[in-house]
Design a protein around this motif. Structure first.
Motif, PDB file in Angstrom:
ATOM      1  N   GLY A   1      34.381  21.538  67.220  1.00  0.00           N
ATOM      2  CA  GLY A   1      35.130  20.527  67.959  1.00  0.00           C
ATOM      3  C   GLY A   1      36.406  20.131  67.250  1.00  0.00           C
TER       4      GLY A   1
ATOM      5  N   GLU B   1      27.696  22.956  74.866  1.00  0.00           N
ATOM      6  CA  GLU B   1      29.017  22.693  75.436  1.00  0.00           C
ATOM      7  C   GLU B   1      29.278  21.191  75.534  1.00  0.00           C
TER       8      GLU B   1
ATOM      9  N   THR C   1      30.035  19.788  72.138  1.00  0.00           N
ATOM     10  CA  THR C   1      31.372  20.231  71.712  1.00  0.00           C
ATOM     11  C   THR C   1      32.455  19.454  72.446  1.00  0.00           C
ATOM     12  N   ILE C   2      32.248  19.209  73.746  1.00  0.00           N
ATOM     13  CA  ILE C   2      33.218  18.415  74.517  1.00  0.00           C
ATOM     14  C   ILE C   2      33.363  17.022  73.914  1.00  0.00           C
TER      15      ILE C   2
ATOM     16  N   SER D   1      41.791  24.137  75.129  1.00  0.00           N
ATOM     17  CA  SER D   1      40.428  24.006  74.604  1.00  0.00           C
ATOM     18  C   SER D   1      39.612  25.270  74.836  1.00  0.00           C
TER      19      SER D   1
ATOM     20  N   SER E   1      37.794  28.102  71.977  1.00  0.00           N
ATOM     21  CA  SER E   1      36.327  28.136  71.989  1.00  0.00           C
ATOM     22  C   SER E   1      35.787  29.554  72.133  1.00  0.00           C
TER      23      SER E   1
ATOM     24  N   ILE F   1      33.835  23.866  78.627  1.00  0.00           N
ATOM     25  CA  ILE F   1      34.516  23.019  77.639  1.00  0.00           C
ATOM     26  C   ILE F   1      35.910  22.664  78.126  1.00  0.00           C
TER      27      ILE F   1
END
Length: 690
Positions: A106, A167, A170-171, A339, A343, A356
């Motif tokens: 992230g 996901e 990570t977001i 983003s 990723s 994401i």
């Protein structure tokens, strides 16, 4: 002071109701509830209806306040409190183990994406407005594009039940990084612009100190919180009750929010860090359960008050719309590619990268806060604020739909399965009635074992059980119970299920010994039963048969189902048939004195429906008194909506206990006479066969 408080009470009441009804209306048209809540704020705000003079409110219920914030400080205070609560809850719902695992990813995505978005926003403003790259408007618009609405992203992930996915984590990690880095960039930009305005030499030392302080505070509290999480959890549990946990958690979240604001960071980041700290403890689950109603009250207020800051006259002017469309497109492209592409190089496949990317798209609270600072500092005008609001609304809508679609696609978002994060599943096929009984028996058993439970309702019901480091999820639908946990916890779950089934079996045998169904059936048939049922709507003449043809119980049930389905309130025949037959398999609905009353609840009807059939020669329906049944009344009520299902059964049983009514039904020559038996106490109407 009294007048101010009275005005605040009126304002909160109107805004709560407006956000509630507009949110529901937008949901009915398959639009995000958030957009409805923001729209309610725009309509009710000081730039539209809120400024209309009314008796007792000379300047309107929501008068225009001076300064960049167009609502009263008291009302804006509620918005601040709501944003803290929203991000505190988002932190609670984040899987700390996955957060630690994906925090580095992230951070990398956040740094690359913030750089890309700032350059994109700055360059676009330079191109459209024809200003220099270091012009205040260009710098501020660049900063605004870096922000991600942590609140909207969190709400989208909660609705999709993906907060604890790789996901989703990570977001959230990237969104927090975005806001931290964006605020650091904002601090630097404001420092530069202030120095320029005052014709002062900008100190690199000061800029470096501001940046390091912000990063240090955020990282420091996050690391300390994660390390101290077990100790904090044990401290909370000294106070025994979930309500005490909630008060302590909110108190610490408010304190940490204030500390973060003093350190130059946003309060919402402090609230998220506190929630993340408690998410590793079982008390976090108890706090989530206790905080639900407070969250449901305050969060719509936040989005409504954000809408009140918008001036529609500037929002819908041609220059604003033109620049707004271009700026919005850049905002979507910047997040999806800024983003999504990084990723792909950090273990996610194309599906995960899309999730994401679209999860990062929404702008909201931070973007509006930055825009407000730009307005109050004199570096932005109201037209550019309109552009920011327009962009925020569109990105919220696009992100909400895109996230739902992206997460509905089957398959994982990682290039390789995350074996550390994989949970074992155990599925237990049960019908809805047995499933509900099992869940109600399981809940106290989990509680006795020291677990805390949190119920989550989305597409399906889900329970989360936590005790220390043990986490168990239970998904409930109409056909099964699904447990998810680590493999080493599965023996405990199976033991719990075994004990639950034994307990239910013991209760069943005890009920059979203690309760005589035939006595209950007789007592249920009381001629004085309350008759508050609208039989005229529930029982149509086309759902009545003067002579049933079936020669067996199953054939009679099929005939009754066909009669029921003639009523337009029935929307799914299969659902009605399955529910009615399943109920009959549990225990016969043949009562006494020649009466049978097949009944059930089903999602296949919009409202209560009835059917009546007569079989004069009688049929063995396995009645309680062993006699044949002649009068059959089928009753089906909606599964989810509350309705007088049992009251209807009692009313029908009371009517049919009267011998004269049975005589009329058995000797009826037309369906009108049968319907009259049920509707005679109500207003007469003309019956139509079609």
């Amino acid at each position: 002071m009294t007048l101010t408080m009275v005005s605040l009470v009126f304002q909160l009441g109107i805004l709560v109701l407006g956000a509630f009804f507009l949110g529901r209306l937008f949901e009915r048209f398959k639009l995000p509830r958030i957009v409805g809540e923001i729209t309610a704020g725009i309509l009710l705000g000081p730039h539209l209806l809120g400024a209309v003079s009314l008796p007792g409110f000379a300047n309107g219920i929501f008068p225009l306040a001076e300064g960049a914030i167009s609502v009263s400080p008291e009302l804006y205070g509620f918005a601040t409190l709501a944003s803290i609560l929203l991000l505190f809850n988002a932190g609670l719902e984040t899987d700390l183990g996955l957060f630690k695992k994906y925090a580095l990813r992230g951070g990398v995505i956040g740094i690359l994406e913030v750089t890309f978005d700032f350059v994109l926003g700055n360059s676009l403003t330079v191109l459209v407005l024809g200003v220099a790259p270091w012009h205040p408007s260009a710098l501020i618009m660049g900063v605004i594009l870096t922000a991600t609405s942590v609140g909207v992203s969190a709400r989208n992930l909660m609705d999709a039940r993906k907060m604890d996915s790789p996901e989703g984590v990570t977001i959230m990690a990237t969104a927090v990084f975005d806001d931290v880095l964006g605020i650091i960039v904002l601090a630097v930009v404001l420092g530069v612009l202030t120095a320029q305005a005052n014709a002062e030499a900008l100190s690199l030392t000061n800029i470096t100190f501001i940046s390091l302080r912000a990063i240090g505070v955020w990282l420091g509290f996050t690391i300390v919180g994660i390390i101290a999480s077990p100790v904090i959890g044990r401290f909370f549990k000294r106070f025994k009750t979930p309500s005490a946990f909630m008060l302590l958690g909110l108190g610490f979240a408010l304190l940490l929010s204030g500390l973060f604001e003093r350190a130059g960071l946003a309060m919402i980041i402090g609230a998220y860090v506190m929630g993340l700290t408690l998410s590793a403890s079982d008390v976090g689950v108890a706090i989530q359960e206790s905080i639900k109603k407070l969250r449901d009250f305050l969060v719509p207020l936040f989005f409504g008050i954000m809408g009140m800051l918008v001036d529609p006259s500037s929002l819908f002017s041609l220059p604003v719309l033109g620049f707004g469309l271009i700026y919005t497109l850049a905002a979507i492209v910047g997040k999806v590619f800024g983003s999504g592409i990084p990723s792909l190089f950090l273990g996610f496949n194309l599906k995960g990268a899309a999730r994401i990317g679209f999860g990062m798209v929404p702008r909201g609270e931070v973007a509006l806060i930055v825009a407000g600072l730009g307005i109050s500092s004199g570096f932005l005008d109201k037209e550019l604020l309109g552009v920011v609001v327009f962009m925020s609304l569109i990105t919220i809508i696009v992100s909400t739909f895109a996230v739902q679609k992206a997460f509905s696609l089957p398959g994982i978002g990682l290039r390789k399965p995350d074996t550390d994060a994989e949970l074992l599943e155990t599925k237990i096929p049960v019908d809805k009635i047995l499933g509900q009984a099992l869940v109600q028996s399981l809940l106290p058993l989990f509680e006795h074992e020291g677990f805390y439970a949190h119920r989550i309702e989305a597409q399906e019901v889900r329970y989360v059980f936590r005790r220390e480091k043990i986490a168990i999820s239970l998904y409930v639908d109409e056909k099964s119970l699904l447990f998810k946990s680590e493999q080493k916890d599965m023996p405990f779950i199976k033991t719990l299920m075994y004990e639950t089934l034994l307990e239910l079996n013991t209760i069943s045998h005890a009920l059979k010994r203690a309760v005589k169904p035939e006595l209950l059936a007789d007592e249920m048939s009381d001629i004085n039963a309350r008759q508050g049922i609208d039989f005229q709507k529930a029982l149509l003449p086309i759902s009545v048969s003067l002579e049933l043809q079936g020669q067996s119980k199953d054939l009679i049930l099929q005939e009754l189902i066909e009669l029921l389905c003639r009523n337009p309130r029935v929307i799914n025949r299969k659902s009605v048939a399955d529910a009615l037959l399943a109920r009959e398999n549990i225990m016969s609905t043949g009562l006494q004195n020649g009466i049978a009353m097949p009944h059930c609840r089903s999602s296949g009807v919009k409202d209560l429906v009835m059917a009546v059939g007569i079989k004069k020669e009688g049929l063995d329906f396995e009645s309680l008194d062993g006699q044949t049944s002649h009068i059959f009344v089928a009753i089906v009520s909606p599964q989810e909506n509350s309705g007088p299902h049992l009251q209807c059964m009692a009313a029908v049983a009371g009517l049919l206990k009267q011998e004269q009514n049975q005589e009329i039904l058995l000797n009826a020559r037309n369906v009108g006479q049968i319907v009259d038996v049920f509707c005679k106490s109500q207003k007469k109407r003309r019956y139509r066969l079609f």
